[in-house]
Motif scaffolding. Structure first.
Motif, short mmCIF file in Angstrom:
data_model
loop_
_atom_site.label_atom_id
_atom_site.label_comp_id
_atom_site.label_asym_id
_atom_site.label_seq_id
_atom_site.Cartn_x
_atom_site.Cartn_y
_atom_site.Cartn_z
N ARG A 21 -57.96 -44.18 -12.81
CA ARG A 21 -59.25 -44.37 -13.47
C ARG A 21 -59.28 -43.78 -14.86
O ARG A 21 -58.54 -42.84 -15.17
CB ARG A 21 -60.36 -43.68 -12.67
N LEU A 22 -60.18 -44.30 -15.67
CA LEU A 22 -60.51 -43.77 -16.99
C LEU A 22 -62.01 -43.64 -17.05
O LEU A 22 -62.73 -44.64 -16.97
CB LEU A 22 -60.01 -44.72 -18.09
N MET A 23 -62.49 -42.41 -17.13
CA MET A 23 -63.92 -42.14 -17.25
C MET A 23 -64.20 -41.65 -18.66
O MET A 23 -63.49 -40.76 -19.16
CB MET A 23 -64.37 -41.09 -16.23
N VAL A 24 -65.21 -42.23 -19.30
CA VAL A 24 -65.53 -41.93 -20.69
C VAL A 24 -66.93 -41.34 -20.77
O VAL A 24 -67.87 -41.86 -20.14
CB VAL A 24 -65.43 -43.21 -21.55
N ALA A 25 -67.07 -40.27 -21.53
CA ALA A 25 -68.39 -39.66 -21.80
C ALA A 25 -68.83 -40.11 -23.18
O ALA A 25 -68.06 -40.04 -24.14
CB ALA A 25 -68.31 -38.14 -21.74
N ALA A 40 -65.29 -37.68 -7.92
CA ALA A 40 -66.20 -38.38 -7.02
C ALA A 40 -65.69 -39.80 -6.78
O ALA A 40 -65.73 -40.30 -5.63
CB ALA A 40 -67.62 -38.41 -7.60
N ALA A 41 -65.21 -40.47 -7.81
CA ALA A 41 -64.66 -41.81 -7.66
C ALA A 41 -63.38 -41.79 -6.81
O ALA A 41 -63.16 -42.68 -5.98
CB ALA A 41 -64.38 -42.43 -9.02
N ILE A 66 -69.05 -30.92 -20.87
CA ILE A 66 -68.71 -32.34 -20.86
C ILE A 66 -67.42 -32.59 -20.08
O ILE A 66 -67.32 -33.55 -19.32
CB ILE A 66 -68.64 -32.89 -22.29
N GLY A 67 -66.44 -31.71 -20.22
CA GLY A 67 -65.22 -31.84 -19.44
C GLY A 67 -65.50 -31.75 -17.95
O GLY A 67 -64.96 -32.53 -17.16
N SER A 68 -66.37 -30.84 -17.56
CA SER A 68 -66.73 -30.72 -16.14
C SER A 68 -67.49 -31.95 -15.66
O SER A 68 -67.29 -32.41 -14.53
CB SER A 68 -67.59 -29.47 -15.92
N LEU A 69 -68.35 -32.49 -16.49
CA LEU A 69 -69.07 -33.71 -16.14
C LEU A 69 -68.08 -34.86 -15.92
O LEU A 69 -68.17 -35.60 -14.94
CB LEU A 69 -70.06 -34.05 -17.25
N LEU A 70 -67.12 -34.99 -16.81
CA LEU A 70 -66.10 -36.03 -16.67
C LEU A 70 -65.26 -35.85 -15.42
O LEU A 70 -65.06 -36.80 -14.65
CB LEU A 70 -65.19 -36.02 -17.91
#
Length: 174
Positions: free
Chosen positions: A60-64, A117-118, A107-111
């Motif tokens: 996966r790639l998650m972007v903030a 979770a995914a 923000i790193g923790s949010l990412l």
């Protein structure tokens, strides 16, 4: 403008994000030893990396990003293949990169929270992260997310005229 994590949106990255993601990565290539790439990449050179992270599956790639028409990208987190052989398929290697000036705001923790979770819905057993040392912020976030150091490669990479160690961290996902 420095972002506050309360107004940050996190979701899968895509082709429209490639230039901004490349810019973020190239900052670390040029300015730090946290990646062992030594030459900045173009978006075209980075495209295979982007395409290796579909919106579903274990890679996966998650972007903030900031909301709104600007949608400035603040950072990203990835999970990718740990090793190419089939028996490693249930293991992933993870990383997180923030835009310059965006560290220390969660923000790193949010990412990482969204990424893990995914991954809980995927057939992923272990996550690994290699952290070039020294990098206190990266060690802290990995420990916060349940990683533990399982190894150390001493002086494994040379960048900016100095040798760097890489600490390996492991997290049980399922």
């Amino acid at each position: 403008m420095v972002a506050d994590r309360t107004n940050v949106q996190v979701g899968p990255g895509g082709e429209a994000d490639l230039a901004a993601l490349t810019d973020i990565y190239n900052h670390y290539v040029r300015e730090t030893a946290v990646t062992f790439d030594v030459t900045p990449l173009t978006p075209d050179e980075r495209r295979p990396w982007l395409l290796s992270h579909p919106e579903d599956g274990p890679h996966r790639l998650m972007v903030a990003r900031l909301p709104g028409p600007d949608g400035r990208i603040l950072g990203y987190a990835t999970s990718g293949a740990f090793r190419p052989r089939a028996a490693y398929a249930t293991s992933v290697e993870t990383s997180v990169y923030l835009a310059p000036g965006e560290g220390g705001r969660g923000i790193g923790s949010l990412l990482y929270g969204r990424l893990f979770a995914a991954l809980e819905a995927e057939d992923v057993h272990r996550a690994y992260a290699g952290v070039a040392l020294p990098n206190d912020a990266s060690v802290r976030i990995h420990e916060r997310f349940g990683f533990r150091q399982v190894g150390l490669y001493e002086e494994v990479g040379r960048k900016f005229g100095a040798y760097h160690d890489v600490a390996w961290f492991e997290k049980r996902v399922t």
